[in-house]
Design a protein around this motif. Structure first.
Motif, PDB file in Angstrom:
ATOM      1  N   GLU A 113      51.968 -18.131  -2.548  1.00  0.00           N
ATOM      2  CA  GLU A 113      51.993 -19.367  -3.168  1.00  0.00           C
ATOM      3  C   GLU A 113      51.707 -19.077  -4.635  1.00  0.00           C
ATOM      4  N   SER A 154      60.305 -10.122  -9.063  1.00  0.00           N
ATOM      5  CA  SER A 154      61.032  -9.410  -7.809  1.00  0.00           C
ATOM      6  C   SER A 154      60.047  -8.154  -7.480  1.00  0.00           C
ATOM      7  N   TYR A 181      64.026 -11.837  -4.363  1.00  0.00           N
ATOM      8  CA  TYR A 181      63.270 -12.320  -5.598  1.00  0.00           C
ATOM      9  C   TYR A 181      62.915 -13.687  -5.810  1.00  0.00           C
ATOM     10  N   LYS A 182      62.052 -13.986  -6.539  1.00  0.00           N
ATOM     11  CA  LYS A 182      61.551 -15.260  -6.743  1.00  0.00           C
ATOM     12  C   LYS A 182      61.634 -15.926  -7.864  1.00  0.00           C
ATOM     13  N   THR A 195      61.573 -19.278 -10.104  1.00  0.00           N
ATOM     14  CA  THR A 195      60.699 -20.352 -10.138  1.00  0.00           C
ATOM     15  C   THR A 195      61.105 -21.283 -11.360  1.00  0.00           C
ATOM     16  N   THR A 202      60.059 -24.342  -5.396  1.00  0.00           N
ATOM     17  CA  THR A 202      60.193 -23.013  -5.643  1.00  0.00           C
ATOM     18  C   THR A 202      58.937 -22.374  -5.829  1.00  0.00           C
ATOM     19  N   TYR A 203      57.933 -23.007  -5.932  1.00  0.00           N
ATOM     20  CA  TYR A 203      56.650 -22.535  -6.057  1.00  0.00           C
ATOM     21  C   TYR A 203      56.082 -21.236  -5.181  1.00  0.00           C
ATOM     22  N   ASN A 204      56.725 -21.671  -3.891  1.00  0.00           N
ATOM     23  CA  ASN A 204      56.143 -20.742  -2.523  1.00  0.00           C
ATOM     24  C   ASN A 204      57.350 -19.921  -2.578  1.00  0.00           C
ATOM     25  N   PHE A 205      56.824 -18.526  -1.915  1.00  0.00           N
ATOM     26  CA  PHE A 205      57.855 -17.482  -1.429  1.00  0.00           C
ATOM     27  C   PHE A 205      57.635 -17.076  -0.073  1.00  0.00           C
ATOM     28  N   THR A 206      58.476 -17.081   0.898  1.00  0.00           N
ATOM     29  CA  THR A 206      58.197 -16.510   2.132  1.00  0.00           C
ATOM     30  C   THR A 206      59.340 -15.400   2.368  1.00  0.00           C
ATOM     31  N   PRO A 207      59.095 -14.096   2.343  1.00  0.00           N
ATOM     32  CA  PRO A 207      60.272 -13.148   2.768  1.00  0.00           C
ATOM     33  C   PRO A 207      60.630 -13.228   3.999  1.00  0.00           C
ATOM     34  N   ASN A 222      58.488 -10.357   6.621  1.00  0.00           N
ATOM     35  CA  ASN A 222      57.169 -10.659   5.981  1.00  0.00           C
ATOM     36  C   ASN A 222      55.871 -10.378   7.093  1.00  0.00           C
TER      37      ASN A 222
END
Length: 253
Positions: free
Chosen positions: A32, A70, A87-88, A90, A97-102, A105
């Motif tokens: 996050e 990335s 890659y993220k 934002t 776009t704030y959070n990233f869950t691969p 994971n």
């Protein structure tokens, strides 16, 4: 007798391996990202209304902030690294776009350190390669080395006196003495903070955008406002300043 002892040792060895596997606790991790200017939060609600002052004393407002990271990875105490795909990208005007869950994971519980790449490294920074980034007009000009932006930060400064625009854009650095030579300008962001993960966890990464303008280079927007993309010295200053932008925030689990 020797064969019997050897057989017993093999059985014990496999038994221990199975016990270790059974005791291994697997957890899910997500990331996050939150955004600040020093102690003030920046988000989609106040992005274009917040007024900030940089280290050099210029009063600024913000029109747009977008960035890319990335190669996120976590390394445990045994030196085993878990790399997460994707890659993220934002856009601060879009909270989704704030959070990233691969996708990949799931990792064992334990103590970890975090590392990622600011922008794309040389292997990943391939001109025109990513359709979603192309659609977002995220491309870095071919004449400046191609590939993609790392950061777009736009707004105005000296807004209370004589407003002027700035375009704080970061990407590949074209060498000023030889316009046909380009330097990869990404940065590896490594955190010394140990992250203890015992359950499914969300790792907060805090970005303080004021650091782009003060550490280690105090930024004078009256001198360096626009255009910065073809300015080699400006690009290398951004590469240096990004190292202090990120910190580890709250670990929720």
């Amino acid at each position: 007798m020797k064969k019997t002892l050897a057989l017993l040792l093999i059985i014990l060895l496999f038994s221990n391996c199975e016990d270790n596997d059974d005791n291994l606790s697997m957890v899910d991790v997500a990331f996050e990202f939150s955004h600040t200017w020093e102690n003030d939060e920046i988000n989609a609600n106040n992005l274009t209304s917040i007024v900030v002052t940089n280290e050099n004393g210029e009063v600024m407002n913000i029109a747009r902030i977008r960035y890319l990271i990335s190669r996120i990875e976590l390394t445990n105490e045994n030196g085993t690294t878990y790399s997460f795909n994707g890659y993220k990208f934002t856009d601060l005007s879009d909270v989704s776009t704030y959070n990233f869950t691969p996708d990949n994971n799931r990792i064992p519980s334990g103590n970890y350190t975090l590392k990622f790449v600011w922008g794309f490294n040389e292997e990943d920074n391939i001109d025109g390669e990513y359709l979603d980034l192309n659609s977002a007009s995220w491309n870095w000009p071919t004449m400046l080395g191609g590939g993609y932006h790392f950061l777009q930060f736009d707004g105005q400064y000296n807004i209370n006196t004589s407003p002027s625009s700035f375009n704080f854009h970061n990407g590949t650095a074209r060498v000023s003495t030889n316009p046909n030579v380009f330097e990869q300008n990404f940065a590896e962001i490594e955190f010394a903070t140990t992250i203890e993960i015992s359950n499914n966890a969300s790792i907060e990464v805090v970005m303080d955008f004021s650091e782009f303008f003060k550490t280690p280079h105090t930024w004078d927007l009256n001198v360096l406002d626009t255009p910065l993309m073809p300015n080699y010295n400006a690009q290398k200053m951004m590469q240096a300043n990004v190292q202090s932008v990120f910190s580890i925030g709250t670990i929720t689990q």
